[in-house]
Design an enzyme around this catalytic site. Structure first.
Site, PDB file in Angstrom:
ATOM      1  N   ASN A  11       1.000  -1.269   0.000  1.00  0.00           N
ATOM      2  CA  ASN A  11       0.035   0.265  -0.177  1.00  0.00           C
ATOM      3  C   ASN A  11       0.914   1.212   0.042  1.00  0.00           C
ATOM      4  O   ASN A  11       1.623   1.603   1.124  1.00  0.00           O
ATOM      5  CB  ASN A  11      -0.910   0.053   1.317  1.00  0.00           C
ATOM      6  CG  ASN A  11      -1.853   1.151   1.508  1.00  0.00           C
ATOM      7  OD1 ASN A  11      -1.725   1.806   0.466  1.00  0.00           O
ATOM      8  ND2 ASN A  11      -2.294   1.398   2.510  1.00  0.00           N
ATOM      9  N   TRP A  12       1.048   1.979  -1.312  1.00  0.00           N
ATOM     10  CA  TRP A  12       1.883   2.955  -1.347  1.00  0.00           C
ATOM     11  C   TRP A  12       1.121   4.330  -0.723  1.00  0.00           C
ATOM     12  O   TRP A  12       1.965   5.514  -0.561  1.00  0.00           O
ATOM     13  CB  TRP A  12       2.050   3.175  -2.822  1.00  0.00           C
ATOM     14  CG  TRP A  12       3.482   2.524  -3.090  1.00  0.00           C
ATOM     15  CD1 TRP A  12       4.035   1.571  -2.651  1.00  0.00           C
ATOM     16  CD2 TRP A  12       4.225   2.412  -4.372  1.00  0.00           C
ATOM     17  NE1 TRP A  12       5.116   0.883  -3.202  1.00  0.00           N
ATOM     18  CE2 TRP A  12       5.280   1.668  -4.533  1.00  0.00           C
ATOM     19  CE3 TRP A  12       3.762   3.388  -5.591  1.00  0.00           C
ATOM     20  CZ2 TRP A  12       5.889   1.357  -5.607  1.00  0.00           C
ATOM     21  CZ3 TRP A  12       4.918   3.152  -6.593  1.00  0.00           C
ATOM     22  CH2 TRP A  12       5.937   2.019  -6.618  1.00  0.00           C
ATOM     23  N   LYS A  13      -0.025   4.379  -0.409  1.00  0.00           N
ATOM     24  CA  LYS A  13      -0.649   5.503   0.128  1.00  0.00           C
ATOM     25  C   LYS A  13      -0.432   6.704  -0.585  1.00  0.00           C
ATOM     26  O   LYS A  13      -0.311   6.396  -1.903  1.00  0.00           O
ATOM     27  CB  LYS A  13      -0.323   5.676   1.698  1.00  0.00           C
ATOM     28  CG  LYS A  13      -0.253   4.493   2.486  1.00  0.00           C
ATOM     29  CD  LYS A  13      -0.156   4.775   4.026  1.00  0.00           C
ATOM     30  CE  LYS A  13      -0.292   3.024   4.667  1.00  0.00           C
ATOM     31  NZ  LYS A  13      -0.248   3.486   6.148  1.00  0.00           N
ATOM     32  N   HIS A  99      -9.863   1.547   5.113  1.00  0.00           N
ATOM     33  CA  HIS A  99      -8.459   1.893   5.626  1.00  0.00           C
ATOM     34  C   HIS A  99      -8.826   2.694   6.638  1.00  0.00           C
ATOM     35  O   HIS A  99      -9.397   3.850   6.627  1.00  0.00           O
ATOM     36  CB  HIS A  99      -7.496   2.138   4.693  1.00  0.00           C
ATOM     37  CG  HIS A  99      -5.850   2.434   5.017  1.00  0.00           C
ATOM     38  ND1 HIS A  99      -5.687   3.102   6.107  1.00  0.00           N
ATOM     39  CD2 HIS A  99      -4.934   1.286   4.932  1.00  0.00           C
ATOM     40  CE1 HIS A  99      -4.276   2.888   6.323  1.00  0.00           C
ATOM     41  NE2 HIS A  99      -3.872   1.656   5.740  1.00  0.00           N
ATOM     42  N   GLU A 168      -5.634  -4.603  10.622  1.00  0.00           N
ATOM     43  CA  GLU A 168      -4.572  -3.349  10.887  1.00  0.00           C
ATOM     44  C   GLU A 168      -4.991  -2.638  12.265  1.00  0.00           C
ATOM     45  O   GLU A 168      -5.743  -1.720  11.999  1.00  0.00           O
ATOM     46  CB  GLU A 168      -4.787  -2.419   9.584  1.00  0.00           C
ATOM     47  CG  GLU A 168      -4.426  -3.155   8.325  1.00  0.00           C
ATOM     48  CD  GLU A 168      -3.580  -2.173   7.356  1.00  0.00           C
ATOM     49  OE1 GLU A 168      -2.459  -2.385   6.901  1.00  0.00           O
ATOM     50  OE2 GLU A 168      -4.322  -1.186   7.138  1.00  0.00           O
TER      51      GLU A 168
HETATM   52  P1  13P Z   1       2.729   0.779   7.784  1.00  0.00           P
HETATM   53  O1  13P Z   1       3.299  -0.657   7.270  1.00  0.00           O
HETATM   54  O2  13P Z   1       3.632   1.862   7.325  1.00  0.00           O
HETATM   55  O3  13P Z   1       2.724   0.545   9.276  1.00  0.00           O
HETATM   56  O4  13P Z   1       1.351   0.924   6.958  1.00  0.00           O
HETATM   57  C1  13P Z   1       0.476  -0.090   7.161  1.00  0.00           C
HETATM   58  C2  13P Z   1      -0.832   0.273   6.345  1.00  0.00           C
HETATM   59  O5  13P Z   1      -1.563   0.991   6.820  1.00  0.00           O
HETATM   60  C3  13P Z   1      -0.900  -0.863   5.135  1.00  0.00           C
HETATM   61  O6  13P Z   1      -2.257  -0.442   4.872  1.00  0.00           O
END
Ligand code: 13P
Length: 246
Positions: A11-13, A99, A168
């Protein structure tokens, strides 16, 4: 973790541009040369890169997903919005929905449920994120929160074959913290038991890195990982996959 397909979802956000794409060549050749391991790599870049990535991964087994969408399936006058049909059209096969970064911006379970339904209609596989906040965890509300998120988000969805759940914990995202192994195991069991379809995959996400993967991989009921920060560096992402199997 060897007899089933393990998901590694990047997930590159809100990171990445055209210049970042060359670094993915490493991941493509890695995916071709590690046929002995059963894994599925899915990249969820920002919307601007979905088409480029789906073209780039054409000759490989790597798939592409989106990070969110508008719930409307009709084309309509909504400035700045994108629906699941449009994402499918440019090459997305998956979509992350629910998310916590979007839940924190006001996205409700009810809205997430609508988005899931419209995405399934568009032919996308949906990665539904669930997880408790730190204050919910401290108040021992984790199970109640997870159960409510599962029930409300999946309400009215009979066929769960295109749904993947990602657990998560909100407090584990981007913090370097992960749950204690026994708690994580219990929560994954709890999630699996709360879902009618027993073959639904349940992933873990939140601060997954090259060090903690050694412990996380021991939890055999986890079907894979949703990885944020560490997925933006191809070498680290590949190392996490390698460490999961070695
Ligand atoms: P991180 O791996 O940076 O903690 O992020 C997790 C996430 O939100 C994946 O969707």
């Amino acid at each position: 973790m060897t007899n089933k397909y393990i998901y590694f979802i990047a997930n590159w956000k809100m990171f990445g541009g055209l210049k970042t794409l060359n670094s993915l060549n490493k991941v493509i050749s890695f995916s071709k040369n590690y046929g002995k391991y059963k894994f599925k790599i899915i990249y969820c870049p920002p919307t601007t890169l979905i088409h480029n990535l789906s073209q780039k991964f054409k000759q490989s087994s790597i798939e592409v997903g989106a990070q969110n969408c508008n719930e409307n399936l009709e084309y309509t006058s909504l400035t700045g919005q994108i629906n699941s049909k449009m994402l499918r059209d440019v090459g997305a096969k998956y979509i992350i929905l629910g998310h916590s970064e979007n839940r924190l911006n006001g996205e409700s379970n009810k809205l997430i449920n609508k988005k899931i339904k419209s995405s399934l209609k568009s032919g996308l596989r949906v990665i539904v994120c669930i997880g408790e906040t730190l204050s919910e965890k401290r108040k021992n509300k984790t199970k109640r929160v997870l159960s409510n998120q599962i029930k409300s988000c999946l309400k009215g969805i009979k066929n769960l074959s295109n749904i993947v759940i990602a657990y998560e914990p909100v407090w584990a995202i981007g913090t370097g913290l992960i749950p204690k192994m026994d708690n994580l195991t219990k929560n994954i069991f709890f999630i699996k038991n709360s879902i009618k379809n027993k073959s639904t995959k349940v992933l873990y996400g939140g601060s997954v890195n090259i060090k903690n993967i050694k412990d996380l991989k021991k939890i055999k009921i986890i079907d894979g990982f949703l990885i944020g920060g560490e997925s933006r560096n191809s070498k680290k992402f590949i190392d996490i996959i390698k460490k999961t199997f070695n």
